[in-house]
Design an enzyme around this catalytic site. Structure first.
Site, PDB file in Angstrom:
ATOM      1  N   ASN A  12      -3.087 -48.099 -23.643  1.00  0.00           N
ATOM      2  CA  ASN A  12      -2.946 -46.820 -22.944  1.00  0.00           C
ATOM      3  C   ASN A  12      -2.168 -47.097 -21.653  1.00  0.00           C
ATOM      4  O   ASN A  12      -2.718 -47.622 -20.696  1.00  0.00           O
ATOM      5  CB  ASN A  12      -4.338 -46.252 -22.641  1.00  0.00           C
ATOM      6  CG  ASN A  12      -4.274 -44.972 -21.839  1.00  0.00           C
ATOM      7  OD1 ASN A  12      -3.196 -44.435 -21.579  1.00  0.00           O
ATOM      8  ND2 ASN A  12      -5.443 -44.470 -21.439  1.00  0.00           N
ATOM      9  N   LYS A  14      -1.056 -45.069 -19.575  1.00  0.00           N
ATOM     10  CA  LYS A  14      -1.359 -44.079 -18.512  1.00  0.00           C
ATOM     11  C   LYS A  14      -0.062 -43.605 -17.860  1.00  0.00           C
ATOM     12  O   LYS A  14       0.966 -43.506 -18.535  1.00  0.00           O
ATOM     13  CB  LYS A  14      -2.367 -44.669 -17.523  1.00  0.00           C
ATOM     14  CG  LYS A  14      -3.628 -45.188 -18.243  1.00  0.00           C
ATOM     15  CD  LYS A  14      -4.784 -45.475 -17.346  1.00  0.00           C
ATOM     16  CE  LYS A  14      -5.969 -45.967 -18.167  1.00  0.00           C
ATOM     17  NZ  LYS A  14      -7.166 -46.210 -17.393  1.00  0.00           N
ATOM     18  N   HIS A  96     -10.076 -38.754 -22.762  1.00  0.00           N
ATOM     19  CA  HIS A  96     -10.181 -39.888 -21.839  1.00  0.00           C
ATOM     20  C   HIS A  96     -10.912 -39.432 -20.583  1.00  0.00           C
ATOM     21  O   HIS A  96     -10.755 -38.291 -20.141  1.00  0.00           O
ATOM     22  CB  HIS A  96      -8.782 -40.409 -21.497  1.00  0.00           C
ATOM     23  CG  HIS A  96      -8.819 -41.728 -20.796  1.00  0.00           C
ATOM     24  ND1 HIS A  96      -9.123 -41.839 -19.460  1.00  0.00           N
ATOM     25  CD2 HIS A  96      -8.630 -42.992 -21.254  1.00  0.00           C
ATOM     26  CE1 HIS A  96      -9.117 -43.126 -19.135  1.00  0.00           C
ATOM     27  NE2 HIS A  96      -8.821 -43.841 -20.200  1.00  0.00           N
ATOM     28  N   GLU A  98     -10.377 -39.919 -17.609  1.00  0.00           N
ATOM     29  CA  GLU A  98      -9.482 -39.438 -16.540  1.00  0.00           C
ATOM     30  C   GLU A  98      -9.071 -37.994 -16.807  1.00  0.00           C
ATOM     31  O   GLU A  98      -8.868 -37.217 -15.865  1.00  0.00           O
ATOM     32  CB  GLU A  98      -8.268 -40.379 -16.413  1.00  0.00           C
ATOM     33  CG  GLU A  98      -8.685 -41.693 -15.760  1.00  0.00           C
ATOM     34  CD  GLU A  98      -7.891 -42.922 -16.182  1.00  0.00           C
ATOM     35  OE1 GLU A  98      -6.815 -42.782 -16.785  1.00  0.00           O
ATOM     36  OE2 GLU A  98      -8.380 -44.039 -15.908  1.00  0.00           O
ATOM     37  N   GLU A 166     -15.626 -46.073 -23.553  1.00  0.00           N
ATOM     38  CA  GLU A 166     -15.067 -46.515 -22.279  1.00  0.00           C
ATOM     39  C   GLU A 166     -16.035 -46.162 -21.147  1.00  0.00           C
ATOM     40  O   GLU A 166     -16.035 -45.022 -20.663  1.00  0.00           O
ATOM     41  CB  GLU A 166     -13.727 -45.817 -22.025  1.00  0.00           C
ATOM     42  CG  GLU A 166     -12.663 -46.140 -23.046  1.00  0.00           C
ATOM     43  CD  GLU A 166     -11.260 -46.060 -22.465  1.00  0.00           C
ATOM     44  OE1 GLU A 166     -10.509 -47.003 -22.672  1.00  0.00           O
ATOM     45  OE2 GLU A 166     -10.942 -45.079 -21.773  1.00  0.00           O
ATOM     46  N   GLY A 172     -10.471 -49.815 -14.956  1.00  0.00           N
ATOM     47  CA  GLY A 172      -9.602 -50.143 -13.827  1.00  0.00           C
ATOM     48  C   GLY A 172     -10.322 -50.778 -12.655  1.00  0.00           C
ATOM     49  O   GLY A 172      -9.765 -50.898 -11.570  1.00  0.00           O
ATOM     50  N   SER A 212     -11.420 -52.564 -18.476  1.00  0.00           N
ATOM     51  CA  SER A 212     -11.122 -53.906 -17.965  1.00  0.00           C
ATOM     52  C   SER A 212     -11.170 -54.977 -19.055  1.00  0.00           C
ATOM     53  O   SER A 212     -11.605 -56.102 -18.809  1.00  0.00           O
ATOM     54  CB  SER A 212     -12.058 -54.257 -16.796  1.00  0.00           C
ATOM     55  OG  SER A 212     -11.877 -53.324 -15.726  1.00  0.00           O
TER      56      SER A 212
END
Ligand code: 13P
Length: 252
Positions: A12, A14, A96, A98, A166, A172, A212
């Site tokens: 991904n 992003k 996701h 985000e 996730e 991150g 991560s």
């Protein structure tokens, strides 16, 4: 009956990379992927889909990071599933964290998007995961169950759907779930999906870990029985580190 699930490693990207960088990264992935025994997917931003698709070979697949659930119309800034197919996508990441946190995406919206993806022949990579606060309150499994209930369509099969676990606190941050903690959640996901989907579908469905994941921790995570691959963020922006994870998945 035991089900052999082919590992999947999806990058991904992003909101990273301009055209030439994306092309170079995709070329690097293609070059290193010829004898890997796992499914490899790269998911660039929308403007990079077309140029990246032109350099993909060796069965490296293309995924988008989102789509709209409507087929077209007055939805400024959105992208329809037919446009993704037109750009040679085979996969689309949905829900996701985000998108859920920054764009108010609810489970219902995620489900509608997954249904639109199926109708277009795309594979939906549906993301679920708990926040740090939910984990601290002992709500990890309950959170995941609620998300699965409301965002995974009844029509989900092992062919049209991949689940990505996730944990939001691991994305991150450099923090990773321990292999054992991740396995517990993956086992919960597979078991929970059996309440709504058939045994065969859930045993064959791939469940990826994301948060991560790097070359240094990938083998231990991927060695867990219900971890069938990875959805990689930061480490997918470098062909060597992404391929090192893909190699770990391929060696399973
Ligand atoms: P990182 O690998 O950068 O933690 O990101 C994970 C992720 O969000 C993939 O979708």
């Amino acid at each position: 009956m035991t089900f052999k699930r082919k590992p999947v490693v999806a990058g991904n990207w992003k909101m990273n990379g301009l055209k030439e960088e994306g092309i170079e990264l995709a070329r690097g992935v293609v070059e290193g992927s010829s004898d890997l025994n796992c499914e490899i997917i790269v998911c660039p931003s929308f403007p990079l889909l077309h140029p990246v698709s032109e350099v993909l070979e060796n069965d490296v697949k293309l995924g988008a990071q989102d789509c709209h659930f409507e087929p077209g119309g007055a939805y400024t800034g959105d992208v329809a599933v037919s446009m993704l197919v037109d750009a040679n996508c085979s996969h689309v990441i949905l829900g996701h964290s985000e998108r859920r946190a920054d764009h108010g995406e609810t489970d219902d919206i995620v489900k509608a998007k997954a249904e639109a993806a199926y109708a277009a022949g795309l594979v939906a990579i549906i993301c679920v995961g708990e926040t740090q606060e939910q984990r601290d309150q002992g709500l990890t499994m309950a959170t995941i169950s609620t998300q699965l209930d409301a965002s995974v369509p009844n029509e989900a099969t092992a062919e049209n759907t991949i689940i990505a676990y996730e944990p939001v606190w691991a994305i991150g941050t450099g923090l990773t779930a321990t292999p054992e903690d991740a396995q517990d959640v993956h086992d919960h996901i597979r078991t929970y999906l059996k309440t709504s989907h058939s045994y065969e579908v859930t045993e064959a469905m791939r469940i990826l870990y994301g948060g991560s994941m790097k070359p240094e921790n990938a083998s231990d995570l991927l060695a867990q029985p219900d971890i069938d691959g990875g959805l990689i963020g930061g480490a997918a922006l470098n062909a060597d580190s992404f391929l090192a994870i893909a190699k770990a998945a391929s060696d399973l």
